[in-house]
Design a protein around this motif. Structure first.
Motif, PDB file in Angstrom:
ATOM      1  N   ARG A 162       0.879  -1.170   0.000  1.00  0.00           N
ATOM      2  CA  ARG A 162       0.000   0.000   0.000  1.00  0.00           C
ATOM      3  C   ARG A 162       0.915   1.218   0.000  1.00  0.00           C
ATOM      4  NH1 ARG A 162      -2.898  -3.644  -0.639  1.00  0.00           N
ATOM      5  NH2 ARG A 162      -4.923  -4.143   0.299  1.00  0.00           N
ATOM      6  N   THR A 214      -7.412   0.301  -5.182  1.00  0.00           N
ATOM      7  CA  THR A 214      -7.446   1.709  -4.785  1.00  0.00           C
ATOM      8  C   THR A 214      -8.822   2.313  -5.071  1.00  0.00           C
ATOM      9  OG1 THR A 214      -6.299   2.051  -6.867  1.00  0.00           O
ATOM     10  CG2 THR A 214      -5.006   2.343  -4.868  1.00  0.00           C
ATOM     11  N   ALA A 247      -0.237  -0.531  -5.008  1.00  0.00           N
ATOM     12  CA  ALA A 247      -1.152  -1.296  -4.159  1.00  0.00           C
ATOM     13  C   ALA A 247      -1.259  -2.700  -4.725  1.00  0.00           C
ATOM     14  CB  ALA A 247      -2.533  -0.642  -4.110  1.00  0.00           C
TER      15      ALA A 247
END
Ligand SMILES: NC(=O)c1ccc[n+]([C@@H]2O[C@H](COP(=O)([O-])OP(=O)(O)OC[C@H]3O[C@@H](n4cnc5c(N)ncnc54)[C@H](O)[C@@H]3O)[C@@H](O)[C@H]2O)c1
Length: 342
Positions: A162, A214, A247
């Motif tokens: 992340r 996301t 991500a």
């Protein structure tokens, strides 16, 4: 020209603060004579925090920098979409240019930058700080000694579990960044892999991009990928797998280049170099924790050396054009579902 290189920093945001101004403090043959940012509080912070910026002229308009006779070179640390626009203005005004990565967003932009550099006889260099990390410098010396043999295949990546930069900033707006982790992080590690492989000529790419994790928020634009994977083939038969994410559901962040050589393989991961070989019938792994200066610092020293002393540049604008061509072609391949020839 004075013995010191008189430089201006254009774009006094995060990278300029943490990786440029902090290193200018340590570099004797560069003087920071001007600072430019749209937000005056940013240039004010540089003056307050860094001795090397104390006497710098401040402005919010980069064209003020172009007009100044006391500026020999500029260091562009603005969002990506401004790199080519500002670089061309500065080259045409007779300044040498160091620009942060990515060199620009499109091949047309990087070509125009090179043309402006050639026309004005000025140095144009894009930041390639990962070529100058202690581990990369150690690997380069061993490569020059022929220790690993020819690299014929490899993998490279910068995978974040992340880690979207700037949370809602220009980074995730394609019109300002040119793309997501592929252009943001790919430029670093694809460049390092190719550099260590001896700059083979890329001939084709195949890529896929993804956006699954996301979230889109109404208050900002997020129209870039969060994960890109792909494959690059070179004219000498070598190949490179690539993997870049902001991500992804993976164990942890990793920044790596792994190259398979005829005599030994190497992996640089999170700045540690490991050599994988076979000797006397036994496999061995040798870990090298190379020590040295931060990559940005050595890269900036090299730029000053090229401008002041005529040192042969390690980075050439043609390599920049090639890099942006690879990245753009990977996006094209992801969009069309086909391999793209370069
Ligand atoms: N080499 C690396 O390791 C590395 C790491 C991070 C970022 N970068 C690159 O550095 C650049 C800047 O990234 P950042 O994280 O510092 O972003 P940032 O948003 O923190 O900083 C950009 C700065 O540019 C200023 N700016 C915007 N438009 C301007 C204009 N017209 N004139 C003058 N200033 C203007 C902004 O006000 C801001 O202060 C990007 O190209 C990014 O890809 C490189």
């Amino acid at each position: 020209m004075s013995k010191k290189l008189r430089m201006a920093i254009i774009g006094c945001g995060s990278i300029a603060l943490h990786a440029h101004a902090s290193n200018y403090e340590k570099i004797d043959n560069i003087e920071i004579v001007a600072l430019c940012d749209l937000k005056p509080e940013r240039t004010a912070l540089f003056k307050e925090k860094y001795q090397c910026c104390k006497n710098a002229f401040e402005t919010t308009d980069y064209m003020d920098i172009a007009k100044r006779d006391d500026v020999d070179a500029v260091d562009i640390c603005t969002p990506n979409y401004l790199h080519s626009i500002i670089a061309i203005e500065m080259l045409n005004a007779g300044k040498h240019v160091l620009t942060e990565k990515p060199d620009a967003m499109t091949v047309a932009e990087v070509k125009a930058m090179k043309e402006a550099a050639d026309k004005n006889g000025k140095i144009l260099m894009a930041m390639r700080n990962n070529r100058y990390t202690p581990a990369a410098i150690y690997a380069r010396k061993s490569i020059a000694n022929g220790e690993y043999g020819e690299f014929y295949a490899g993998r490279c990546g910068w995978v974040r579990r992340r880690g979207v930069p700037g949370d809602g900033s220009w980074f995730s707006d394609k019109s300002k960044s040119g793309g997501g982790p592929l252009i943001d992080l790919g430029v670093h590690m694809i460049d390092l892999a190719m550099f260590l492989m001896g700059n083979p000529k890329p001939v084709s790419v195949s890529g896929s991009t993804f956006r699954r994790l996301t979230e889109s928020k109404p208050e900002f634009i997020f129209d870039v990928e969060e994960l890109a994977m792909g494959f690059i083939k070179f004219d000498n038969g070598a190949c490179l797998q690539i993997d870049f994410s902001w991500a992804a559901n993976i164990p942890n962040e990793s920044i790596f280049v792994e190259l398979r050589g005829e005599k030994a393989g190497i992996k640089i991961e999170n700045d540690v170099l490991t050599v994988h070989g076979e000797k006397n019938g036994q496999e061995y792994n040798e870990h090298v924790k190379a020590r040295g200066e931060y990559g940005h610092c050595t890269a900036i020293r090299h730029f000053a050396d090229v401008v002041l002393n005529g040192t042969e540049p390690i980075f050439t604008p043609d390599q920049g054009i090639q890099m942006i061509a690879i990245l753009n072609a990977l996006y094209e391949s992801a969009a069309t579902g086909r391999e793209v020839l370069l």
